[in-house]
Scaffold this active site. Structure first.
Site: not given
Ligand code: ZN
Length: 183
Positions: A46, A51, A96-97, A138-139, A142
């Site tokens: 994701g 991001q 998380c990236l 999660h996204e 963000h």
């Protein structure tokens, strides 16, 4: 198509509530394409627009690399709103990236209902559970400027403080392009 540098913990845009998308122009289509390339290059499932440094309510999901979800189709989610959450929660490990190498069990609702627009700005409402619901939440967070580490206990926050500082200062290795440290 190009790989975009991924913003890391400490970058201000990760703490910003992103702006609504009102039209899909060529730039937006190109952004979404680049986001998919960037996510796949980093082995993510994701990725939210902030991001990659873009202040827009867009996230993408592709969970087909998760065992048991090989048939899942990639999705582009624009202007999402979570309109329903199950009372029942579950715990799943999240990473998380933008926060490399930190993985923690986080408790969230097991099932959510979300309304969103697709790349043609058509409205959809879907209910998802399991890994889908997890990644979506999660996204979605963000896009509100929320990170999964915000759900840690005070003790856990202390435990990870040094790792987070290292990410902020880029005092760590990461095998995909990231933004320069904030000065
Ligand atoms: Zn993330």
């Amino acid at each position: 198509m190009s790989l975009l540098p991924i913003t890391l913990y400490g970058d201000k845009i990760l703490r910003k509530k992103t702006g609504k998308v009102t039209e899909i122009d060529n730039e937006t289509i190109e952004l979404i394409r680049d986001m998919f390339a960037t996510m796949r290059n980093a082995n993510g499932i994701g990725l939210a627009a902030n991001q990659v440094g873009v202040d827009k309510q867009i996230f993408i999901i592709d969970i087909s690399r998760v065992e048991g979800f090989e048939e899942a189709k990639p999705m582009t989610i624009i202007n999402p709103r979570i309109i329903g959450r199950s009372e029942k929660n579950n715990k799943m490990e999240e990473g998380c990236l933008s926060i490399p190498d930190i993985r923690v069990d986080i408790e969230r609702p097991e099932e959510i209902t979300i309304t969103f627009q697709d790349v043609d700005l058509n409205e959809h409402t879907i209910t998802s559970d399991d890994v889908f619901a997890r990644v979506m939440q999660h996204e979605y967070d963000h896009l509100q400027g929320i990170l999964f580490i915000d759900y840690l206990t005070e003790d856990q926050k202390k435990e990870f403080k040094k790792d987070l500082d290292n990410i902020k200062n880029r005092n760590m290795e990461v095998d995909y392009p990231v933004t320069d440290p904030v000065r």
